[in-house]
Scaffold this motif. Structure first.
Motif, PDB file in Angstrom:
ATOM      1  N   LEU A 110       0.847  -1.186   0.000  1.00 18.39           N
ATOM      2  CA  LEU A 110       0.000   0.000   0.000  1.00 18.39           C
ATOM      3  C   LEU A 110       0.885   1.240   0.000  1.00 18.39           C
ATOM      4  CD1 LEU A 110      -2.606  -1.085   2.709  1.00 18.39           C
ATOM      5  CD2 LEU A 110      -3.020  -0.876   0.252  1.00 18.39           C
ATOM      6  N   ASP A 136      -2.445   4.151  -3.509  1.00 17.53           N
ATOM      7  CA  ASP A 136      -3.656   3.561  -2.921  1.00 17.53           C
ATOM      8  C   ASP A 136      -4.460   4.607  -2.163  1.00 17.53           C
ATOM      9  OD1 ASP A 136      -3.359   0.516  -3.357  1.00 17.53           O
ATOM     10  OD2 ASP A 136      -1.385   1.152  -2.665  1.00 17.53           O
ATOM     11  N   PRO A 166      -7.806   1.543  -6.988  1.00 16.99           N
ATOM     12  CA  PRO A 166      -6.601   0.707  -7.054  1.00 16.99           C
ATOM     13  C   PRO A 166      -6.889  -0.731  -6.630  1.00 16.99           C
ATOM     14  CG  PRO A 166      -6.534   2.175  -5.158  1.00 16.99           C
ATOM     15  CD  PRO A 166      -7.685   2.614  -5.998  1.00 16.99           C
TER      16      PRO A 166
END
Length: 219
Positions: A110, A136, A166
């Motif tokens: 992330l 993200d 995403p």
């Protein structure tokens, strides 16, 4: 990422093949006003990018981190007409390129970018790739407290309107605000209400230089 603190071990100690923050005087862009233990760093500097991408980031992942929260990325918006972290066009583009390097090296991690939510990043590209597509989520400080920042709110709304997803997941848009004390429930609740009304994810704590504990709000 946009600055380096002198309490980080990599401020002065790094393995062979890397340059520490303190030794990389070429990348140092001056002290961070208000934060005496931090120095702005040129995110376009090759040695600094190498340090972050190939030394700092892998150690975090090895410890179990599932991603990166890229703080002080507003350096890419500074321009050169400031003494508080001047960043020219090469520095600014380098910041976007650094994010691309992190994404390439850690495709499943992330990545959330703090601040730097202007069109410099929202419309930015790196190696022909849209910068927003590499993230993200984003977060911005002091959108509602201690003082409201309508411009920051507008920037976050512009990101929300990109309708990014995403990995098929919702794109995170966070607000990080400071009400001075973990006892100021009324102020915190006001921030949560305003942030959520815009579709953002709020977080409220005591102060930017504080955050030595989590504020557990009763609402």
């Amino acid at each position: 990422v946009g600055s380096c603190e002198d309490f980080r071990d990599y401020w002065s100690t790094v393995p062979s093949g890397f340059v520490s923050c303190s030794a990389n005087t070429t990348a140092q862009l001056g002290p961070y006003d208000g934060y005496p233990d931090e120095t702005w760093m040129n995110v376009g500097n090759a040695a600094y990018q190498h340090l972050i991408v190939d030394f700092v980031a892998p150690r975090l992942i090895a410890q179990g981190a599932d991603g990166f929260f890229l703080d002080n990325m507003e350096i890419v918006e500074h321009g050169t007409q400031t003494t508080n972290g001047p960043c020219d066009s090469a520095c600014s583009q380098g910041g976007l390129d650094l994010i691309k390097k992190l994404r390439d090296k850690f495709p499943h991690a992330l990545i959330v970018m703090q601040n730097a939510t202007s069109d410099v990043t929202r419309l930015g590209t790196t190696q022909g790739v849209s910068l927003p597509s590499l993230l993200d989520g984003i977060s911005h400080e002091e959108v509602y407290a201690p003082q409201a920042d309508p411009n920051a709110e507008q920037e976050l709304t512009a990101w929300k309107n990109l309708n990014l997803s995403p990995g098929g997941q919702s794109f995170f848009i966070g607000t990080e605000d400071y009400v001075g004390s973990c006892t100021d429930t009324q102020a915190a609740q006001s921030v949560y209400t305003q942030s959520r009304a815009r579709g953002f994810s709020p977080y409220v704590t005591d102060a930017s230089a504080g955050q030595q504990g989590v504020c557990y709000w009763p609402f």
